[in-house]
Every structure is written in C-alpha cells, then in structure tokens.
Motif scaffolding. Sequence first.
Motif, PDB file in Angstrom:
ATOM      1  N   ASN A   1       2.805   9.934  -9.493  1.00 41.58           N
ATOM      2  CA  ASN A   1       3.734   9.774 -10.305  1.00 41.58           C
ATOM      3  C   ASN A   1       4.875   9.326  -9.421  1.00 41.58           C
ATOM      4  N   SER A   2       5.402   7.968  -9.463  1.00 41.50           N
ATOM      5  CA  SER A   2       6.551   7.431  -8.906  1.00 41.50           C
ATOM      6  C   SER A   2       7.635   6.915 -10.115  1.00 41.50           C
ATOM      7  N   GLY A   3       8.675   7.556 -10.107  1.00 41.47           N
ATOM      8  CA  GLY A   3       9.513   7.185 -11.212  1.00 41.47           C
ATOM      9  C   GLY A   3      10.851   7.038 -10.757  1.00 41.47           C
ATOM     10  N   PHE A   4      11.306   5.744 -11.739  1.00 41.48           N
ATOM     11  CA  PHE A   4      13.109   5.791 -11.285  1.00 41.48           C
ATOM     12  C   PHE A   4      13.503   5.435 -12.780  1.00 41.48           C
ATOM     13  N   GLY A   5      14.633   5.860 -12.965  1.00 37.75           N
ATOM     14  CA  GLY A   5      15.399   5.786 -14.343  1.00 37.75           C
ATOM     15  C   GLY A   5      14.514   5.999 -15.392  1.00 37.75           C
ATOM     16  N   ASN A   6      14.474   5.034 -16.290  1.00 36.46           N
ATOM     17  CA  ASN A   6      13.564   5.298 -17.842  1.00 36.46           C
ATOM     18  C   ASN A   6      12.162   4.806 -17.582  1.00 36.46           C
ATOM     19  N   SER A   7      11.601   4.540 -16.575  1.00 35.66           N
ATOM     20  CA  SER A   7      10.172   4.407 -16.358  1.00 35.66           C
ATOM     21  C   SER A   7       9.562   5.034 -15.150  1.00 35.66           C
ATOM     22  N   LEU A   8       8.375   5.121 -15.299  1.00 36.74           N
ATOM     23  CA  LEU A   8       7.637   5.255 -14.197  1.00 36.74           C
ATOM     24  C   LEU A   8       6.258   4.437 -13.746  1.00 36.74           C
ATOM     25  N   GLU A   9       5.654   4.690 -12.829  1.00 34.75           N
ATOM     26  CA  GLU A   9       4.428   4.233 -12.523  1.00 34.75           C
ATOM     27  C   GLU A   9       3.288   5.379 -11.754  1.00 34.75           C
ATOM     28  N   ILE A  10       2.159   5.148 -12.516  1.00 36.73           N
ATOM     29  CA  ILE A  10       1.152   5.976 -11.911  1.00 36.73           C
ATOM     30  C   ILE A  10       0.234   5.157 -10.993  1.00 36.73           C
ATOM     31  N   HIS A  11       0.154   5.681  -9.672  1.00 38.28           N
ATOM     32  CA  HIS A  11      -0.532   5.126  -8.561  1.00 38.28           C
ATOM     33  C   HIS A  11      -1.662   5.728  -8.299  1.00 38.28           C
ATOM     34  N   SER A  12      -2.785   5.056  -8.259  1.00 37.78           N
ATOM     35  CA  SER A  12      -4.072   5.456  -8.206  1.00 37.78           C
ATOM     36  C   SER A  12      -4.616   5.200  -6.679  1.00 37.78           C
ATOM     37  N   PHE A  13      -4.679   6.184  -5.733  1.00 38.67           N
ATOM     38  CA  PHE A  13      -5.283   6.160  -4.548  1.00 38.67           C
ATOM     39  C   PHE A  13      -6.539   6.869  -4.259  1.00 38.67           C
ATOM     40  N   THR A  14      -7.385   6.075  -3.261  1.00 40.00           N
ATOM     41  CA  THR A  14      -8.567   6.923  -2.965  1.00 40.00           C
ATOM     42  C   THR A  14      -8.251   8.034  -2.093  1.00 40.00           C
ATOM     43  N   LYS A  15      -9.058   8.878  -1.981  1.00 41.27           N
ATOM     44  CA  LYS A  15      -8.790  10.191  -0.862  1.00 41.27           C
ATOM     45  C   LYS A  15      -8.818   9.689   0.482  1.00 41.27           C
ATOM     46  N   SER A  16      -8.896   8.610   0.909  1.00 43.22           N
ATOM     47  CA  SER A  16      -9.038   7.904   2.080  1.00 43.22           C
ATOM     48  C   SER A  16      -7.655   7.028   2.234  1.00 43.22           C
TER      49      SER A  16
ATOM     50  N   GLY B   1       0.758  -1.057   0.072  1.00 47.92           N
ATOM     51  CA  GLY B   1       0.063   0.079   0.015  1.00 47.92           C
ATOM     52  C   GLY B   1       0.838   1.320  -0.123  1.00 47.92           C
ATOM     53  N   GLN B   2       2.047   1.222   0.191  1.00 46.19           N
ATOM     54  CA  GLN B   2       3.187   2.309   0.389  1.00 46.19           C
ATOM     55  C   GLN B   2       3.730   2.380  -1.379  1.00 46.19           C
ATOM     56  N   VAL B   3       4.247   3.416  -1.473  1.00 40.96           N
ATOM     57  CA  VAL B   3       5.125   3.593  -3.018  1.00 40.96           C
ATOM     58  C   VAL B   3       6.713   4.177  -2.480  1.00 40.96           C
TER      59      VAL B   3
ATOM     60  N   GLU C   1      -6.466   4.567   0.401  1.00 41.45           N
ATOM     61  CA  GLU C   1      -6.349   3.039  -0.016  1.00 41.45           C
ATOM     62  C   GLU C   1      -5.688   3.034  -1.573  1.00 41.45           C
ATOM     63  N   LEU C   2      -4.740   2.286  -1.834  1.00 36.48           N
ATOM     64  CA  LEU C   2      -4.128   2.026  -3.357  1.00 36.48           C
ATOM     65  C   LEU C   2      -5.129   1.213  -4.149  1.00 36.48           C
ATOM     66  N   LEU C   3      -5.577   1.806  -5.216  1.00 33.08           N
ATOM     67  CA  LEU C   3      -6.448   1.086  -6.284  1.00 33.08           C
ATOM     68  C   LEU C   3      -5.756   0.413  -6.940  1.00 33.08           C
ATOM     69  N   ASN C   4      -4.846   0.936  -7.765  1.00 39.56           N
ATOM     70  CA  ASN C   4      -4.069   0.158  -8.843  1.00 39.56           C
ATOM     71  C   ASN C   4      -2.750   0.919  -9.049  1.00 39.56           C
ATOM     72  N   SER C   5      -1.590   0.154  -9.784  1.00 37.29           N
ATOM     73  CA  SER C   5      -0.676   0.946 -10.314  1.00 37.29           C
ATOM     74  C   SER C   5      -0.422   0.633 -11.647  1.00 37.29           C
ATOM     75  N   THR C   6       0.059   1.402 -12.442  1.00 41.26           N
ATOM     76  CA  THR C   6       0.239   1.134 -13.729  1.00 41.26           C
ATOM     77  C   THR C   6       1.518   1.602 -14.413  1.00 41.26           C
ATOM     78  N   PRO C   7       2.522   0.922 -14.993  1.00 45.30           N
ATOM     79  CA  PRO C   7       4.025   1.223 -15.151  1.00 45.30           C
ATOM     80  C   PRO C   7       3.572   2.021 -16.583  1.00 45.30           C
ATOM     81  N   TYR C   8       4.722   3.006 -17.098  1.00 44.95           N
ATOM     82  CA  TYR C   8       4.695   3.575 -18.155  1.00 44.95           C
ATOM     83  C   TYR C   8       6.260   3.589 -18.489  1.00 44.95           C
TER      84      TYR C   8
END
Length: 368
Positions: A117-132, A99-101, A134-141
């Motif tokens: 947006n949590s990124g390292f090197g030549n890629s990143l992830e978009i993590h979607s959280f509820t306002k409360s 549940g952490q990034v 809760e981590l809903l999902n993570s999508t790498p780009y």
Amino acid sequence: MKKILAIAFLTLLGCTEKESVSVKVIDFEALGKVSVDLLIEKVIPLETDSTALLSEYLMVKYDKDDFFVMNYDRPTGIHHFSKEGKYLRMVAEIGEAPGQVMGVRNFRLFGDVVQVNSGFGNSLEIHSFTKSGELLNSTPYPINAFSFYPIDQNELWFYSSYNMVAGDHRLFKANGQGEVLKELLPNDFNEKMLPIDEQSFFEGDNAVLFRESFMTSVYELSEGDSLREVYRFDFGATTVPESYWEMDAFAGFEMISKQGFSNLNFLQATEKYLLADVVTQNESGQKKELYIWNKSTNKEFKIVIDEDEQGYFNSLIGLEGDQLVFISYAPYLVRNRETLNLSPEAKASLSSVTEDSNPVIIYVKIPE
C-alpha cells in the motif's frame, strides 16, 4: 453513544438470527496471570548485512517460507529473509526509478505475492510484487487508508480510521480493478478526531478479524459484506469512555491518558487459541499484557510484560501451533542472555548474536 456505534450500525445491516452467534466477553481485569519466564524454544537470527540494518520498531509479515521486514522509521523498502534468517533481497524498494515505489505505508503477503500500500493524499495504490522483487502491476484506489486486507484477487478490504478527510465511511470493500464496491461504518465522529495508522485486520480461524483503535469489540468479516461481533474485551476502568468520541482530539487524549486506557494492538485466532496483545497507557507510562484463551481447555490467562525487563517480548508478530512468535531487538536478548529460559537449540543459535546484530525471530512456548 459513539462507543456502541459500530454494533448498532452493523445490527441494522442485517445480521440475521440465523447468522448470529454468542459474543465471548473477556473480563480482562479478572484474568489470572502466569509467569513471564517463558521457554524460548527456537531462535532465528536475521542475517546482518550493511544493506539490511533494521531498527527496533518494525513491521513484519511471514509465511512458511519467508520473513518480510520493514523499518517504521524512514524505511528504504521491505527486506526479504529466508525462513532460516538468510538475507535474500529488497522488495518494493522506495524511490522513483522503474520498479520502485514512492513510499510504503503497509504491506501484506498474498500467496507468492507481496502487496504494498503506497498512498498519498486521498488516494492510494496497491502494488503487487513477486517475492523475488519484480513489480507485477499497480492498481489505484480512490481511498485514503493505511490498513488493508486482500481476501482474493478480486476482493480487498480497506480501513481509513477516524479520518473525516478520507471520506464519510471508515471501512471499504473493493475489487482488484480499483473500484469501491461497498462502504461500511459511517465516519460521523467528531471532525477533529485524528486518524490513527494502526493495523485493523488480523488472521482469524478461517476468517478475518477486524478491530478499531480504542474500541473493545472484535469482529469477523462475514459473508454478505457485513461484520459479526465475536469477542468483546471489558477493560474496566481503562475502557475509553463514551465522552471521548465527542471531544477535541488533544483534549480527549489528555483525558484518557490521565485515567489510563487499554487498546488491542494485535490479534490472532486459530482453531485452538485466541491471542491478543493489549497495551494499557497512562501518564506514567505503559504496560503490555498478552491475553491467551485455550479453546480446547477453556483456560484463559494473561502474561504481563515489563517492557524494560522483558523487552525481547515487546513485538509480537504471530502464533504458530503452540508457540508465540516475536521479533526481538538484539540488544535486549544479549543483555539478558544469562537469565533467559532457552532450549539447548535456542541457546546455541543465540550464541552468535551481538548487540550490533539485526533483530532475532524467537518462538516461545505457550504455557499450559
């Protein structure tokens, strides 16, 4: 040549005659100045809690219900406050537990979701959280980008700045599944240019505004996956010269620092106003000026902010109706409390704030 690269390239993209609109050119040096003695109409102290102690330099996003605040320096996550300033919780806590990034480079509010947006090197992830929280999902780009903007659940824009390592383009459109759909703005600048982690996407009037560091043009993201220039700032002697784009990063920065250079730090457009935060820097320091254009009266002016004397106006975070919204470091407000132009309501709200308090959200009346 590099200074006009974006304009020339976007013309080739096919901004048709039908789509073209006149570009508003802003002669910044010729603008009249108004008094900095602005009326602070509302004050919202952010609740001070040992788990949510905030620094002077902050990234802030807000909507009609909430404020979300993150320290630039060694962030632990995103602090969630109610619209009344009550501390609620931590969202996107940084760490390695479930549940952490691993880190937070940037974040956006998208409806009831906080996108990170949590990124390292030549890629990143978009993590979607509820306002409360809760981590809903993570999508790498497969992109190295600091600035991003979600249009809807299946369309996001990313900007990587002048970073050759990040790829051969600077602007990307992607979908919600992590796929890059379109690449814009060839990244053919001097390979020694340094990437600049700054916001590039801003709220427009039913549109998204886009700008690049050291450039003078502001664009709207348009239908058809292209950009349309809508504003151009003429900074006169402090415009970054064309030769800068061909120089070594350090030599180039030394050159523009000696002559002085202006940069657009923040933008927002509503039906009634265009607002810009302009910072001019040279070897002796920097100057902040707020540009305001009232579209209904066609009146435009700038407000010069002395960052030593009016430090409480340093951090502009938005525009609501006829009010400018700032987040203000508490010591600046406390030390100047007796000379501030405060409404009775704001004065009462500020009375409990001390130099050890968390920063304060202030709403300031736009001069007529």
